[in-house]
Design a protein around this motif. Structure first.
Motif: not given
Length: 348
Positions: A249-273
């Motif tokens: 579970i920790q690994q999954q959330h780390t990958l999710i956070l890494h993917t979210v942070m790599s999004l170019a758009s701030t709006r997309e980042c907020i939506w993903a979070l």
């Protein structure tokens, strides 16, 4: 046989004030077992202590627990009805949420009868076999909830990292297989527990359980036999769930956070979070009590018994109450679907 019968007659007469001190019935019971040809003993029933030190206010505490059970059952039932009756919610995320709601309802129904029996009617006896059945359901459903949260983490990871393939990866057949795998893993892992307890020789005088429900560790400590096998089994279950699965579970959330942070758009980042907030809160609601129970069990032996009791109640009682509230507040589609279910009920 005479001793077992005298115990069943004597235990119901124990009062709240007698539980912690003057047990007038125990000497009579033990005297009837004083002959030498007894080599194996299992009590016909255990005596549940309840909330130690607060026996005088059990009536008031019962109002709190009754309210919690009502909220848990109503909220999770509404989630199930909302997902079933809303075609737009027939998606992997909400199927997993339905699994979580169903598990929470199971946990609530597993603890509610004995808990309210102690608080409302001062009925503290639970049969030996009934106790084993209850602890099997409690531990199995706790593991199921753990694994469902792991599946939900994988669902969010796929949805954020590869949204175009989300529907093709998590098909209905895949979700059914995941659900069956969760049930199979929980059953295989925890089915031996009651049988390992059934083989033990118990002490006639150690019939008191620390809670208003049955735990494997609590029942195990009442035995007058070598419990090494039970300890090793319990350690295996803990390591295979709280250990290995929590790392996943920790690994999954780390990958999710890494993917979210790599999004170019701030709006997309907020939506993903925002799509992950409710799930992250549900994970925290489950893991914080688990960590609390583990820490107190390992390092808090000097703490008053009421602390151990309250932490156990939080571990089993709080997640089923908070999960429907979290998802109804943070997930707009779920909230709107639940409101539509309620409006149809009121009109009907």
């Amino acid at each position: 046989m005479i001793g077992v019968w005298s115990m069943s007659l004597c235990l119901p007469r124990l009062k709240k004030s007698q539980i912690s001190g003057d047990l007038n019935c125990l000497p009579k019971m033990l005297a009837s077992w004083s002959f030498a040809n007894i080599f194996f003993f299992q009590p016909p029933a255990f005596l549940m202590i309840g909330i130690t030190g607060l026996e005088t206010v059990h009536g008031w505490i019962s109002i709190l627990f009754s309210s919690m059970y009502t909220v848990a059952l109503t909220g999770n039932c509404l989630i199930l009805l909302a997902v079933r009756r809303t075609p737009s919610l027939h998606q992997p995320m909400y199927y997993f949420l339905s699994m979580l709601a169903l598990t929470d309802m199971g946990l609530t129904l597993a603890t509610m009868p004995t808990m309210l029996a102690v608080l409302w009617f001062d009925h503290r006896l639970i049969g030996f076999n009934a106790c084993l059945i209850q602890l099997l359901f409690l531990h199995s459903l706790s593991m199921v909830e753990f694994l469902v949260l792991l599946a939900m983490s994988f669902d969010r990871f796929v949805a954020i990292s590869n949204p175009l393939r989300y529907a093709s990866v998590l098909t209905n057949n895949v979700i059914i297989r995941i659900g069956l795998a969760i049930i199979a893993h929980s059953t295989v892992s925890l089915f031996p527990g009651p049988f390992l307890l059934k083989r033990l020789n118990f002490c006639p005088g150690k019939i008191f359980l620390s809670h208003s429900f049955c735990f494997h560790a609590d029942v195990m400590k009442r035995a007058c036999a070598d419990i090494t096998v039970n300890i090793i089994y319990g350690l295996y279950v803990v390591l295979s769930t709280v250990g290995f699965d929590s790392l996943l579970i920790q690994q999954q959330h780390t990958l999710i956070l890494h993917t979210v942070m790599s999004l170019a758009s701030t709006r997309e980042c907020i939506w993903a979070l925002n799509t992950c907030v409710s799930h992250i809160l549900a994970v925290l609601v489950f893991f914080i009590p688990v960590i609390g129970v583990s820490m107190i069990h390992r390092f808090g032996r000097h703490l008053p018994p009421i602390v151990h009791t309250l932490v156990a109640y939080v571990y089993l009682g709080v997640p089923p109450v908070l999960n429907p509230i979290i998802y109804s507040v943070k997930s707009k589609p779920i909230r709107e679907a639940m409101l539509r279910v309620l409006s149809k009920k009121s009109k009907g």
